[in-house]
Motif scaffolding. Structure first.
Motif, PDB file in Angstrom:
ATOM      1  N   ARG A   1      -2.981  10.357   2.957  1.00 39.76           N
ATOM      2  CA  ARG A   1      -2.118  10.400   1.768  1.00 39.76           C
ATOM      3  C   ARG A   1      -2.958  10.335   0.497  1.00 39.76           C
ATOM      4  O   ARG A   1      -2.690  11.038  -0.482  1.00 39.76           O
ATOM      5  CB  ARG A   1      -1.123   9.243   1.788  1.00 39.76           C
ATOM      6  CG  ARG A   1      -0.001   9.398   2.773  1.00 39.76           C
ATOM      7  CD  ARG A   1       1.076   8.349   2.572  1.00 39.76           C
ATOM      8  NE  ARG A   1       0.607   6.986   2.663  1.00 39.76           N
ATOM      9  CZ  ARG A   1       0.565   6.259   3.781  1.00 39.76           C
ATOM     10  NH1 ARG A   1       0.961   6.784   4.924  1.00 39.76           N
ATOM     11  NH2 ARG A   1       0.136   5.018   3.761  1.00 39.76           N
TER      12      ARG A   1
ATOM     13  N   LYS B   1       3.054  -1.860  -7.429  1.00 41.35           N
ATOM     14  CA  LYS B   1       4.068  -1.626  -8.460  1.00 41.35           C
ATOM     15  C   LYS B   1       3.870  -2.573  -9.642  1.00 41.35           C
ATOM     16  O   LYS B   1       3.984  -2.169 -10.805  1.00 41.35           O
ATOM     17  CB  LYS B   1       5.465  -1.811  -7.867  1.00 41.35           C
ATOM     18  CG  LYS B   1       6.595  -1.494  -8.813  1.00 41.35           C
ATOM     19  CD  LYS B   1       7.927  -1.611  -8.088  1.00 41.35           C
ATOM     20  CE  LYS B   1       9.075  -1.132  -8.919  1.00 41.35           C
ATOM     21  NZ  LYS B   1       9.438  -2.011  -9.989  1.00 41.35           N
TER      22      LYS B   1
ATOM     23  N   SER C   1      -3.703   7.279   8.228  1.00 38.78           N
ATOM     24  CA  SER C   1      -2.555   7.849   7.510  1.00 38.78           C
ATOM     25  C   SER C   1      -2.649   7.567   6.015  1.00 38.78           C
ATOM     26  O   SER C   1      -2.368   8.436   5.186  1.00 38.78           O
ATOM     27  CB  SER C   1      -1.252   7.273   8.052  1.00 38.78           C
ATOM     28  OG  SER C   1      -1.073   7.647   9.387  1.00 38.78           O
ATOM     29  N   ARG C   2      -3.048   6.349   5.668  1.00 39.93           N
ATOM     30  CA  ARG C   2      -3.190   5.993   4.254  1.00 39.93           C
ATOM     31  C   ARG C   2      -4.255   6.848   3.586  1.00 39.93           C
ATOM     32  O   ARG C   2      -4.055   7.371   2.484  1.00 39.93           O
ATOM     33  CB  ARG C   2      -3.547   4.509   4.108  1.00 39.93           C
ATOM     34  CG  ARG C   2      -3.663   4.069   2.657  1.00 39.93           C
ATOM     35  CD  ARG C   2      -4.102   2.635   2.519  1.00 39.93           C
ATOM     36  NE  ARG C   2      -5.475   2.401   2.903  1.00 39.93           N
ATOM     37  CZ  ARG C   2      -6.535   2.674   2.134  1.00 39.93           C
ATOM     38  NH1 ARG C   2      -6.386   3.215   0.952  1.00 39.93           N
ATOM     39  NH2 ARG C   2      -7.749   2.417   2.562  1.00 39.93           N
TER      40      ARG C   2
ATOM     41  N   LYS D   1      -2.899   3.484  11.101  1.00 40.16           N
ATOM     42  CA  LYS D   1      -2.320   3.131   9.805  1.00 40.16           C
ATOM     43  C   LYS D   1      -3.293   3.461   8.669  1.00 40.16           C
ATOM     44  O   LYS D   1      -2.907   4.032   7.648  1.00 40.16           O
ATOM     45  CB  LYS D   1      -1.983   1.640   9.808  1.00 40.16           C
ATOM     46  CG  LYS D   1      -1.257   1.159   8.593  1.00 40.16           C
ATOM     47  CD  LYS D   1      -0.876  -0.296   8.754  1.00 40.16           C
ATOM     48  CE  LYS D   1      -0.142  -0.809   7.552  1.00 40.16           C
ATOM     49  NZ  LYS D   1       0.237  -2.212   7.698  1.00 40.16           N
TER      50      LYS D   1
ATOM     51  N   ARG E   1      -2.645   5.702  -6.311  1.00 46.70           N
ATOM     52  CA  ARG E   1      -2.332   4.476  -5.578  1.00 46.70           C
ATOM     53  C   ARG E   1      -3.100   4.373  -4.269  1.00 46.70           C
ATOM     54  O   ARG E   1      -2.878   3.463  -3.474  1.00 46.70           O
ATOM     55  CB  ARG E   1      -0.831   4.363  -5.348  1.00 46.70           C
ATOM     56  CG  ARG E   1      -0.234   5.503  -4.605  1.00 46.70           C
ATOM     57  CD  ARG E   1       1.285   5.434  -4.573  1.00 46.70           C
ATOM     58  NE  ARG E   1       1.819   6.638  -3.982  1.00 46.70           N
ATOM     59  CZ  ARG E   1       1.993   6.823  -2.679  1.00 46.70           C
ATOM     60  NH1 ARG E   1       1.701   5.862  -1.838  1.00 46.70           N
ATOM     61  NH2 ARG E   1       2.460   7.953  -2.224  1.00 46.70           N
TER      62      ARG E   1
ATOM     63  N   PHE F   1      -1.444   3.692  -0.815  1.00 45.02           N
ATOM     64  CA  PHE F   1      -0.633   2.492  -0.613  1.00 45.02           C
ATOM     65  C   PHE F   1       0.792   2.754  -1.087  1.00 45.02           C
ATOM     66  O   PHE F   1       1.014   3.543  -2.000  1.00 45.02           O
ATOM     67  CB  PHE F   1      -1.208   1.306  -1.395  1.00 45.02           C
ATOM     68  CG  PHE F   1      -2.557   0.859  -0.915  1.00 45.02           C
ATOM     69  CD1 PHE F   1      -2.703   0.246   0.313  1.00 45.02           C
ATOM     70  CD2 PHE F   1      -3.685   1.059  -1.686  1.00 45.02           C
ATOM     71  CE1 PHE F   1      -3.945  -0.172   0.761  1.00 45.02           C
ATOM     72  CE2 PHE F   1      -4.931   0.648  -1.257  1.00 45.02           C
ATOM     73  CZ  PHE F   1      -5.062   0.033  -0.020  1.00 45.02           C
ATOM     74  N   LYS F   2       1.756   2.068  -0.481  1.00 47.37           N
ATOM     75  CA  LYS F   2       3.144   2.213  -0.904  1.00 47.37           C
ATOM     76  C   LYS F   2       3.310   1.691  -2.322  1.00 47.37           C
ATOM     77  O   LYS F   2       2.694   0.698  -2.705  1.00 47.37           O
ATOM     78  CB  LYS F   2       4.075   1.428   0.017  1.00 47.37           C
ATOM     79  CG  LYS F   2       4.233   2.030   1.372  1.00 47.37           C
ATOM     80  CD  LYS F   2       5.225   1.231   2.191  1.00 47.37           C
ATOM     81  CE  LYS F   2       5.396   1.839   3.559  1.00 47.37           C
ATOM     82  NZ  LYS F   2       6.324   1.049   4.388  1.00 47.37           N
ATOM     83  N   TYR F   3       4.164   2.357  -3.084  1.00 46.48           N
ATOM     84  CA  TYR F   3       4.450   1.927  -4.455  1.00 46.48           C
ATOM     85  C   TYR F   3       5.468   0.795  -4.376  1.00 46.48           C
ATOM     86  O   TYR F   3       6.671   0.985  -4.537  1.00 46.48           O
ATOM     87  CB  TYR F   3       4.987   3.100  -5.278  1.00 46.48           C
ATOM     88  CG  TYR F   3       5.118   2.788  -6.742  1.00 46.48           C
ATOM     89  CD1 TYR F   3       4.007   2.794  -7.564  1.00 46.48           C
ATOM     90  CD2 TYR F   3       6.350   2.474  -7.299  1.00 46.48           C
ATOM     91  CE1 TYR F   3       4.113   2.503  -8.903  1.00 46.48           C
ATOM     92  CE2 TYR F   3       6.469   2.181  -8.634  1.00 46.48           C
ATOM     93  CZ  TYR F   3       5.354   2.195  -9.426  1.00 46.48           C
ATOM     94  OH  TYR F   3       5.458   1.896 -10.758  1.00 46.48           O
ATOM     95  N   HIS F   4       4.961  -0.391  -4.098  1.00 42.51           N
ATOM     96  CA  HIS F   4       5.814  -1.543  -3.843  1.00 42.51           C
ATOM     97  C   HIS F   4       4.975  -2.800  -4.013  1.00 42.51           C
ATOM     98  O   HIS F   4       3.771  -2.776  -3.795  1.00 42.51           O
ATOM     99  CB  HIS F   4       6.348  -1.442  -2.404  1.00 42.51           C
ATOM    100  CG  HIS F   4       7.139  -2.625  -1.954  1.00 42.51           C
ATOM    101  ND1 HIS F   4       8.422  -2.835  -2.357  1.00 42.51           N
ATOM    102  CD2 HIS F   4       6.822  -3.657  -1.150  1.00 42.51           C
ATOM    103  CE1 HIS F   4       8.863  -3.953  -1.806  1.00 42.51           C
ATOM    104  NE2 HIS F   4       7.908  -4.468  -1.074  1.00 42.51           N
TER     105      HIS F   4
END
Length: 116
Positions: free
Chosen positions: A11, A103, A7-8, A4, A93, A96-99
């Motif tokens: 990205r 966010k 992968s981050r 995990k 970011r 990290f997910k934009y959530h």
């Protein structure tokens, strides 16, 4: 390292390469379960121009690992960027997910005058 995290970081590397091509200052964030950190880094990556986190004295009193705290950090980094004469940045970011907290930080920074 876990898959995990690998992968981050992959990205994040792709995003940072693209931002470097653009040649603009970047708003880089880091998120941990307890805190969230934001830095504005110069276009060449050699200097940190402004910083804010939930470790600042103003924000330590309450909860630091939630969406509200991330929003406060976003507002704080925008104010400090304005004081340093920065209005336009690229949002990094860090994979990290934009959530959620990411966010909330981005929205608060935009509302307080940063453009990205």
């Amino acid at each position: 390292m876990s898959d995990k995290k690998i992968s981050r970081l992959r990205r994040a590397k792709k995003t940072r390469y693209k931002i470097r091509e653009l040649g603009v200052d970047r708003l880089s964030i880091n998120r941990t379960p307890r805190h969230i950190y934001a830095q504005i880094i110069s276009a060449d990556g050699s200097k940190v121009l402004a910083t804010a986190s939930t470790l600042d004295k103003d924000l330590r009193a309450g909860a630091t690992g939630n969406v509200e705290a991330a929003g406060k950090v976003g507002a704080m980094i925008a104010e400090r960027a304005k004081a340093a004469g920065i209005t336009k940045v690229a949002f990094d970011r860090s994979g990290f997910k934009y959530h959620g907290r990411v966010k909330a930080l981005a929205d608060a920074a935009r509302e307080n005058g940063l453009e990205f």
